[in-house]
Design a protein around this motif. Structure first.
Motif, PDB file in Angstrom:
ATOM      1  N   ALA A  66       0.847  -1.189   0.000  1.00  0.00           N
ATOM      2  CA  ALA A  66       0.000   0.000   0.000  1.00  0.00           C
ATOM      3  C   ALA A  66       0.878   1.234   0.000  1.00  0.00           C
ATOM      4  N   GLY A  67       0.454   2.214  -0.759  1.00  0.00           N
ATOM      5  CA  GLY A  67       1.153   3.492  -0.793  1.00  0.00           C
ATOM      6  C   GLY A  67       0.209   4.598  -0.404  1.00  0.00           C
ATOM      7  N   GLY A  68       0.502   5.297   0.686  1.00  0.00           N
ATOM      8  CA  GLY A  68      -0.342   6.400   1.117  1.00  0.00           C
ATOM      9  C   GLY A  68      -1.754   5.951   1.419  1.00  0.00           C
ATOM     10  N   VAL A  69      -2.719   6.647   0.802  1.00  0.00           N
ATOM     11  CA  VAL A  69      -4.121   6.352   1.074  1.00  0.00           C
ATOM     12  C   VAL A  69      -4.559   5.016   0.468  1.00  0.00           C
ATOM     13  N   GLY A  70      -3.681   4.366  -0.292  1.00  0.00           N
ATOM     14  CA  GLY A  70      -3.967   3.029  -0.821  1.00  0.00           C
ATOM     15  C   GLY A  70      -4.161   1.989   0.272  1.00  0.00           C
ATOM     16  N   ILE A  71      -3.817   2.330   1.518  1.00  0.00           N
ATOM     17  CA  ILE A  71      -4.039   1.402   2.631  1.00  0.00           C
ATOM     18  C   ILE A  71      -5.515   1.073   2.794  1.00  0.00           C
ATOM     19  N   THR A  72      -6.393   1.979   2.334  1.00  0.00           N
ATOM     20  CA  THR A  72      -7.827   1.734   2.486  1.00  0.00           C
ATOM     21  C   THR A  72      -8.283   0.494   1.730  1.00  0.00           C
ATOM     22  N   HIS A  73      -7.587   0.163   0.658  1.00  0.00           N
ATOM     23  CA  HIS A  73      -7.957  -1.028  -0.105  1.00  0.00           C
ATOM     24  C   HIS A  73      -7.560  -2.302   0.629  1.00  0.00           C
ATOM     25  N   GLN A  74      -6.540  -2.235   1.496  1.00  0.00           N
ATOM     26  CA  GLN A  74      -5.966  -3.440   2.099  1.00  0.00           C
ATOM     27  C   GLN A  74      -6.511  -3.752   3.486  1.00  0.00           C
ATOM     28  N   VAL A  75      -7.045  -2.779   4.195  1.00  0.00           N
ATOM     29  CA  VAL A  75      -7.441  -2.993   5.596  1.00  0.00           C
ATOM     30  C   VAL A  75      -8.521  -4.059   5.714  1.00  0.00           C
ATOM     31  N   MET A  76      -9.536  -3.994   4.853  1.00  0.00           N
ATOM     32  CA  MET A  76     -10.605  -4.993   4.927  1.00  0.00           C
ATOM     33  C   MET A  76     -10.089  -6.391   4.598  1.00  0.00           C
ATOM     34  N   TYR A  77      -9.107  -6.476   3.679  1.00  0.00           N
ATOM     35  CA  TYR A  77      -8.498  -7.773   3.392  1.00  0.00           C
ATOM     36  C   TYR A  77      -7.798  -8.323   4.635  1.00  0.00           C
ATOM     37  N   LEU A  78      -7.083  -7.460   5.367  1.00  0.00           N
ATOM     38  CA  LEU A  78      -6.388  -7.915   6.572  1.00  0.00           C
ATOM     39  C   LEU A  78      -7.375  -8.536   7.558  1.00  0.00           C
ATOM     40  N   LYS A  79      -8.433  -7.822   7.833  1.00  0.00           N
ATOM     41  CA  LYS A  79      -9.424  -8.317   8.797  1.00  0.00           C
ATOM     42  C   LYS A  79     -10.024  -9.644   8.333  1.00  0.00           C
ATOM     43  N   HIS A  80     -10.405  -9.712   7.058  1.00  0.00           N
ATOM     44  CA  HIS A  80     -11.035 -10.924   6.532  1.00  0.00           C
ATOM     45  C   HIS A  80     -10.082 -12.117   6.575  1.00  0.00           C
ATOM     46  N   LEU A  81      -8.836 -11.912   6.168  1.00  0.00           N
ATOM     47  CA  LEU A  81      -7.878 -13.025   6.103  1.00  0.00           C
ATOM     48  C   LEU A  81      -7.471 -13.510   7.488  1.00  0.00           C
ATOM     49  N   ILE A  82      -7.298 -12.599   8.438  1.00  0.00           N
ATOM     50  CA  ILE A  82      -6.926 -13.012   9.794  1.00  0.00           C
ATOM     51  C   ILE A  82      -8.058 -13.799  10.438  1.00  0.00           C
ATOM     52  N   GLU A  83      -9.291 -13.323  10.295  1.00  0.00           N
ATOM     53  CA  GLU A  83     -10.426 -14.064  10.831  1.00  0.00           C
ATOM     54  C   GLU A  83     -10.573 -15.409  10.135  1.00  0.00           C
ATOM     55  N   GLY A  84     -10.333 -15.454   8.822  1.00  0.00           N
ATOM     56  CA  GLY A  84     -10.412 -16.716   8.098  1.00  0.00           C
ATOM     57  C   GLY A  84      -9.356 -17.712   8.537  1.00  0.00           C
ATOM     58  N   ALA A  85      -8.145 -17.211   8.811  1.00  0.00           N
ATOM     59  CA  ALA A  85      -7.075 -18.097   9.288  1.00  0.00           C
ATOM     60  C   ALA A  85      -7.413 -18.662  10.664  1.00  0.00           C
ATOM     61  N   ALA A  86      -7.994 -17.831  11.526  1.00  0.00           N
ATOM     62  CA  ALA A  86      -8.359 -18.295  12.872  1.00  0.00           C
ATOM     63  C   ALA A  86      -9.493 -19.306  12.832  1.00  0.00           C
TER      64      ALA A  86
END
Length: 613
Positions: free
Chosen positions: A471-491
């Motif tokens: 992610a670059g700058g405000v591009g983090i907004t695209h990745q945050v929801m992926y982080l939450k979804h993938l971590i919950e999916g792994a658990a």
């Protein structure tokens, strides 16, 4: 069927009478040349139908091939997901099972046209750019597309000794192809284009072909008009041209359509489009409708066989407006309520938009919405990635159950009525929002507004054991929801996720405040420490960068090196690896170049999110 035409476009007596009236008054010697400027006289209708059929079958064949490849790829990922989810050992999926697909992916599908420049724009100044280069695969398809249109325009009855007849044939061929090309041009411009979810191809890719399809339409419309003017002027001078435009409605509206097309081509030139984007959109929509009306009346007044094509175009355009209206009404309006937006000024010249929706929707990672704020931008909309979707508050029953089970209620898949967006203050609406929020008490204000969408979010990362999110700058907004979804999916064991690396670069440490409340929630998720590592890069630090975080969250001064990060991840990857990026054009190109080096070394996929409007 038109009352003036047989199925193959043969003129009927009523149309012949109109042509005779048009020719009446001119010298008999001029009738032969002037007649070739009227209707279907001299037009090679058999050739037109032939090349239209060839063109359509070529596009259909290409579409079937692309659809087959896409379905095979989707089936492969689904199979991998089922086999690898919850599995810590995914050695089989780490390697490529074929050699031709990784080679094709590296050297064609994911390759830039030249060196590594693709989404980095050609800057004329700090505020004006001249567009980007297409990728290698896109360039090949565009060359074929342009070459087909050029070849079909030149496939004329050159053996005919009458010069005016050849010009008339070119008039008919270019006009037919212009009307035909308008169909995919309009389809590819639609946000609700059904091919986007079907092929899982981004709107940016279709928008590229929309622009080139429009350029071809405009070029063929100009050729069509010039051919008519040439034969008419050769028949009886410029007076015949003026009289035809004045007295014959078909020619009048045809000229209106051509003029609107030409203006659209000039107005949509990249420097104008990006420098005055909001003004461009409003003028563009008006001129599009004017060109449609002009073209339709031009065809209808002479009862030409392309009229049904215009009906299809109006169906596409009307269906798009209907779908957008349904999205807006369903999510934003109820009998006693409507959506509202809270705008907060953030460090680093950014704003956080918290939108309370009237209707609920199911969030999905990677999606974006178009946001309307009439108080500041009237009817203009802007696309923003959905940074966070707030789950509904748990009921007392859910809280009791949660306490008994020693966990938290699973709300990830429940509908939400509140979402948040982050946007940098550039020009236009974003700058107005930021400046108004800075002037407001407590640096925030609320206003009426609504969203259209959601769009996108078709790329699933559930089947990858290793995910690298850039992610670059405000591009983090695209990745945050992926982080939450993938971590919950792994658990929960519902995804194949075993390793996640988030690499985020920002100008200074103040920008970390943009997503701090959401990252705090992510860092408290069960199982986060096992799978997630975060590397923060401060490109222009205002002071010494100190790392007080745990080993799973690191901070560095300077720019990131995608090559170095991917080398490390390739050495320790688990299963297939996905590399995604949402950043500036230059950074995205660097990540693409670094990823391409590994496409043949292991099972690696590259996914880019770009808003190259």
């Amino acid at each position: 069927m038109s009352p003036y035409l047989h199925p193959r476009g043969v003129e009927q007596p009523a149309e012949l009478n109109r042509r005779a009236k048009f020719l009446d008054g001119w010298n008999a010697a001029d009738h032969d040349s002037l007649a070739y400027s009227w209707g279907l006289t001299g037009v090679d209708q058999d050739g037109n139908y032939l090349w239209v059929d060839v063109f359509l079958f070529t596009l259909l064949g290409l579409g079937i091939v692309l659809l087959t490849l896409r379905f095979c790829n989707m089936f492969w990922r689904h199979t991998r997901h089922l086999a690898a989810m919850g599995n810590e050992k995914q050695a089989y999926w780490e390697t490529n099972q074929t050699t031709w697909w990784p080679w094709l992916n590296r050297h064609l599908l994911q390759a830039p046209l030249h060196k590594k420049k693709h989404n980095a724009s050609f800057q004329i100044s700090s505020a004006i750019d001249n567009g980007t280069l297409p990728g290698r695969w896109h360039f090949i398809m565009l060359v074929i597309y342009v070459a087909m249109n050029l070849a079909y325009c030149l496939a004329l009855p050159w053996s005919n000794p009458e010069h005016a007849s050849i010009i008339a044939a070119l008039r008919g061929r270019s006009g037919t192809l212009a009307a035909l090309n308008l169909i995919p041009t309009v389809l590819f411009a639609l946000r609700n284009n059904p091919l986007i979810p079907l092929l899982q191809v981004s709107y940016d890719d279709f928008n590229l072909f929309h622009r080139w399809g429009a350029r071809i339409c405009i070029s063929e419309a100009i050729v069509h008009t010039v051919c008519w003017i040439h034969n008419t002027q050769a028949g009886n001078g410029w007076q015949a041209v003026a009289d035809g435009l004045r007295d014959e409605e078909s020619y009048t509206w045809g000229m209106v359509g051509t003029a609107a097309f030409v203006f659209l081509g000039i107005q949509a030139w990249s420097p104008f489009r990006h420098a005055f984007y909001e003004i461009f959109l409003n003028i563009h929509r008006f001129c599009v409708m004017l060109s449609f009306v002009g073209l339709y009346l031009h065809l209808e007044r002479h009862a030409l066989p392309q009229v049904p094509w215009m009906h299809l175009i109006f169906l596409f355009y009307g269906g798009e407006l209907l779908m957008r209206g349904v999205y807006i009404l369903y999510y934003n309006f109820r009998l006693k309520s409507r959506s509202s937006i809270k705008v907060e000024a953030l460090p680093g010249e950014a704003v956080r938009l918290t939108i309370d929706l009237a209707g609920s929707w199911h969030p999905r990672p990677g999606c974006h919405v178009h946001m309307y704020m009439p108080a500041l931008a009237l009817w203009s909309s802007h696309p923003f990635s959905v940074a966070w979707a707030y789950p509904p508050a748990p009921s007392s029953k859910e809280l009791t159950f949660s306490a008994l089970e020693g966990g938290v209620p699973a709300t990830a898949q429940q509908p939400t009525k509140q979402i948040s967006l982050i946007c940098r203050a550039r020009t236009g609406l974003t700058r107005k929002m930021y400046e108004k929020a800075c002037r407001a008490p407590n640096t925030h204000f609320s206003t009426w507004g609504f969203i259209e969408g959601p769009y996108g979010g078709h790329h699933s990362l559930d089947s990858y054991g290793t995910c690298v999110l850039f992610a670059g700058g405000v591009g983090i907004t695209h990745q945050v929801m992926y982080l939450k979804h993938l971590i919950e999916g792994a658990a929960n064991g519902t995804t194949a996720t075993q390793r996640i690396l988030l690499a985020w670069t920002v100008p200074d440490s103040e920008c970390l405040e943009w997503v701090r409340p959401w990252m705090d929630q992510i860092l408290r998720l069960p199982g986060r420490k096992r799978v997630l590592r975060i590397k923060l890069f401060i490109s222009r630090p205002k002071g010494r960068v100190e790392n007080h975080a745990s080993s799973s969250v690191q901070m560095f001064a300077g720019r990131m090196s995608p090559d170095t990060l991917l080398e490390q991840e390739m050495a320790s990857r688990v299963g297939a690896m996905a590399v995604t990026v949402c950043a500036s054009g230059a950074m995205a190109d660097s990540v693409r170049a670094a990823t391409r080096r590994h496409l043949e070394a292991g099972s690696v996929d590259f996914i880019e999110e770009a808003f190259t409007y």
